[in-house]
Write a protein that holds these residues in place. Structure first.
Motif, PDB file in Angstrom:
ATOM      1  N   ILE A  32      13.240 -26.529  45.605  1.00 13.14           N
ATOM      2  CA  ILE A  32      12.849 -25.126  45.801  1.00 13.14           C
ATOM      3  C   ILE A  32      11.325 -24.977  45.784  1.00 13.14           C
ATOM      4  CG2 ILE A  32      12.903 -22.825  44.751  1.00 13.14           C
ATOM      5  CD1 ILE A  32      15.675 -23.484  43.666  1.00 13.14           C
ATOM      6  N   LEU A  33      10.695 -25.582  44.788  1.00  9.64           N
ATOM      7  CA  LEU A  33       9.244 -25.421  44.657  1.00  9.64           C
ATOM      8  C   LEU A  33       8.500 -26.116  45.798  1.00  9.64           C
ATOM      9  CD1 LEU A  33       8.515 -25.711  40.820  1.00  9.64           C
ATOM     10  CD2 LEU A  33       9.154 -23.732  42.179  1.00  9.64           C
ATOM     11  N   ASP A  34       9.004 -27.270  46.211  1.00  9.38           N
ATOM     12  CA  ASP A  34       8.388 -27.978  47.333  1.00  9.38           C
ATOM     13  C   ASP A  34       8.417 -27.124  48.579  1.00  9.38           C
ATOM     14  OD1 ASP A  34       7.108 -30.289  47.040  1.00  9.38           O
ATOM     15  OD2 ASP A  34       8.865 -31.591  47.209  1.00  9.38           O
ATOM     16  N   VAL A  54       1.378 -22.158  36.035  1.00  9.01           N
ATOM     17  CA  VAL A  54       2.770 -22.396  35.653  1.00  9.01           C
ATOM     18  C   VAL A  54       3.509 -23.089  36.798  1.00  9.01           C
ATOM     19  CG1 VAL A  54       4.952 -21.254  35.125  1.00  9.01           C
ATOM     20  CG2 VAL A  54       2.861 -20.476  34.031  1.00  9.01           C
ATOM     21  N   PHE A  55       3.259 -22.612  38.013  1.00 10.88           N
ATOM     22  CA  PHE A  55       3.896 -23.206  39.191  1.00 10.88           C
ATOM     23  C   PHE A  55       3.477 -24.662  39.338  1.00 10.88           C
ATOM     24  CE2 PHE A  55       4.258 -24.347  43.601  1.00 10.88           C
ATOM     25  CZ  PHE A  55       5.383 -23.689  44.054  1.00 10.88           C
ATOM     26  N   GLU A  56       2.180 -24.896  39.242  1.00  7.75           N
ATOM     27  CA  GLU A  56       1.645 -26.235  39.433  1.00  7.75           C
ATOM     28  C   GLU A  56       2.210 -27.211  38.395  1.00  7.75           C
ATOM     29  OE1 GLU A  56      -2.624 -25.895  39.745  1.00  7.75           O
ATOM     30  OE2 GLU A  56      -2.725 -28.058  39.323  1.00  7.75           O
ATOM     31  N   LYS A  57       2.215 -26.771  37.140  1.00 11.91           N
ATOM     32  CA  LYS A  57       2.710 -27.642  36.076  1.00 11.91           C
ATOM     33  C   LYS A  57       4.196 -27.913  36.225  1.00 11.91           C
ATOM     34  CE  LYS A  57      -0.504 -27.360  32.351  1.00 11.91           C
ATOM     35  NZ  LYS A  57      -0.847 -26.829  31.034  1.00 11.91           N
ATOM     36  N   SER A  58       4.944 -26.879  36.623  1.00 13.36           N
ATOM     37  CA  SER A  58       6.375 -27.057  36.796  1.00 13.36           C
ATOM     38  C   SER A  58       6.663 -28.029  37.928  1.00 13.36           C
ATOM     39  CB  SER A  58       7.045 -25.711  37.103  1.00 13.36           C
ATOM     40  OG  SER A  58       6.777 -24.801  36.084  1.00 13.36           O
ATOM     41  N   LEU A  59       5.898 -27.890  39.009  1.00 12.22           N
ATOM     42  CA  LEU A  59       6.120 -28.777  40.160  1.00 12.22           C
ATOM     43  C   LEU A  59       5.849 -30.230  39.763  1.00 12.22           C
ATOM     44  CD1 LEU A  59       6.853 -28.971  43.139  1.00 12.22           C
ATOM     45  CD2 LEU A  59       4.478 -28.602  43.718  1.00 12.22           C
ATOM     46  N   GLN A  60       4.744 -30.442  39.070  1.00  7.22           N
ATOM     47  CA  GLN A  60       4.431 -31.806  38.617  1.00  7.22           C
ATOM     48  C   GLN A  60       5.533 -32.357  37.729  1.00  7.22           C
ATOM     49  OE1 GLN A  60       0.745 -31.694  36.550  1.00  7.22           O
ATOM     50  NE2 GLN A  60      -0.454 -31.442  38.414  1.00  7.22           N
ATOM     51  N   TYR A  61       5.989 -31.505  36.835  1.00 11.41           N
ATOM     52  CA  TYR A  61       7.013 -31.925  35.872  1.00 11.41           C
ATOM     53  C   TYR A  61       8.311 -32.300  36.573  1.00 11.41           C
ATOM     54  CZ  TYR A  61      10.490 -31.492  32.143  1.00 11.41           C
ATOM     55  OH  TYR A  61      11.525 -31.714  31.277  1.00 11.41           O
ATOM     56  N   VAL A  62       8.801 -31.412  37.448  1.00  7.47           N
ATOM     57  CA  VAL A  62      10.093 -31.705  38.067  1.00  7.47           C
ATOM     58  C   VAL A  62       9.996 -32.890  39.016  1.00  7.47           C
ATOM     59  CG1 VAL A  62      11.096 -29.427  37.796  1.00  7.47           C
ATOM     60  CG2 VAL A  62       9.793 -29.919  39.846  1.00  7.47           C
TER      61      VAL A  62
ATOM     62  N   GLU B  35       4.424 -13.903  39.045  1.00  3.93           N
ATOM     63  CA  GLU B  35       4.459 -15.370  39.011  1.00  3.93           C
ATOM     64  C   GLU B  35       3.443 -15.894  38.010  1.00  3.93           C
ATOM     65  OE1 GLU B  35       4.097 -16.970  42.943  1.00  3.93           O
ATOM     66  OE2 GLU B  35       6.195 -16.567  43.387  1.00  3.93           O
ATOM     67  N   GLY B  36       3.899 -16.802  37.186  1.00  2.00           N
ATOM     68  CA  GLY B  36       2.997 -17.389  36.194  1.00  2.00           C
ATOM     69  C   GLY B  36       2.993 -16.644  34.878  1.00  2.00           C
ATOM     70  N   THR B  37       3.693 -15.518  34.775  1.00  3.36           N
ATOM     71  CA  THR B  37       3.721 -14.806  33.507  1.00  3.36           C
ATOM     72  C   THR B  37       4.820 -15.376  32.615  1.00  3.36           C
ATOM     73  OG1 THR B  37       5.265 -13.152  34.326  1.00  3.36           O
ATOM     74  CG2 THR B  37       2.921 -12.659  34.533  1.00  3.36           C
TER      75      THR B  37
END
Lengths: 115, 176
Positions: A32-34, A54-62, B35-37
């Motif tokens: 989804i994030l990709d 948050v998006f960036e960290k989540s993408l790296q993590y998953v 987003e991001g919150t």
């Protein structure tokens, strides 16, 4: 809200709202994030500036913890695991951690013991 | 754990955005705002994946701003007490170590690290077993269990343990 009650994932006390919600395995989140990241890249030159931390960290993590990369494999994992009477949460914990033995699986998802 | 859930939010829109691009403006603002919150109830909002429904707008007296109730689907990350997950070690010190699982920070105190692992200082501080076979240092991947969560207005912070069966290092960066 039942949120006041002590939460404990081991006993599946995660609140009604999340128990009924659709749970995602890391590999599904990665897809989804990709996809979303690709969309952003088409729209602007510098997509990294557009996304939240948050998006960036989540993408790296998953990406780091995805066991399956190929979308067909991801679908198959979910299909196979959903044959058993598991809740969404249990299914995703198993899909994420891939335990190798029964003992390990029960240690990861203690709520399965009562089944 | 990541979830795909539907949330609702009342969006206030300035009258200058009214016109045929109203919906686009509304959605762009929603993404920017949400987003991001992080909230204690739903966890971190990672990404909005779709808009389910935009309700009828209500003009606010005196300002001209219009409030729209918007229902949207999004991916959220919500850690739970008792949950087992994998994380990447970011910092090691004599008090224990910090790890990250996506947006969330987890601290594992040295009381919750198995007793046979000793702290070794140096330029690459780490926890090592006496025979040296297992080592936890920066960038190690560990599997841990969350035993506590603390919710802030803008952050969730967790306490974890690796002192249990089937927990601990899953991948050592030095041997990989």
């Amino acid at each position: 809200m039942s949120g006041e009650e002590e939460e404990n994932a081991a006993e599946l006390k995660i609140g009604d709202e999340f128990l009924k919600a659709k749970c995602l395995m890391n590999c599904e989140v990665s897809l989804i994030l990709d996809h979303k990241y690709e969309q952003l890249r088409h729209m602007s030159e510098d997509p990294l500036n557009q996304v939240s931390q948050v998006f960036e960290k989540s993408l790296q993590y998953v990406k780091r913890f995805s066991r399956y990369k190929n979308p067909d494999a991801v679908r198959q994992v979910r299909e196979i695991l959903s044959r058993y009477q598991l809740t969404e949460f249990e299914l995703c914990v198993l899909g994420n951690l891939c335990p190798e033995t029964v003992e390990e699986a029960i240690a990861m998802v203690p709520s399965m013991k009562s089944c | 754990m990541f979830f795909h859930i539907t949330l609702e939010r009342n969006m206030q829109l300035h009258p200058r955005h009214f016109g045929r691009n109203l919906r686009e403006n509304l959605i762009a603002k929603l993404m920017k705002d949400v987003e991001g919150t992080c909230s204690g109830r739903h966890g971190f909002v990672v990404a909005i994946t779709g808009i389910e429904n935009v309700g009828k707008g209500l003009i606010r007296d005196g300002t001209g701003f219009v409030t729209f109730p918007v229902k949207y689907r999004c991916v959220v990350f919500r850690p739970f007490k008792g949950q087992i997950l994998e994380a990447v070690v970011t910092m090691v010190n004599k008090m224990g170590f910090f790890a990250e699982a996506g947006p969330v920070q987890i601290f594992v105190s040295n009381h919750l690290i198995p007793d046979d692992m000793e702290f070794q200082s140096g330029d690459m501080p780490n926890y090592t077993t006496s025979d040296g076979s297992v080592k936890i240092q920066k960038d190690s991947e560990v599997r841990l269990k969350l035993i506590g969560t603390r919710v802030d207005a803008t952050e969730i912070f967790c306490i974890g343990t690796i002192k249990d069966d089937f927990l601990g290092v899953i991948n050592d960066p030095t041997t990989a």
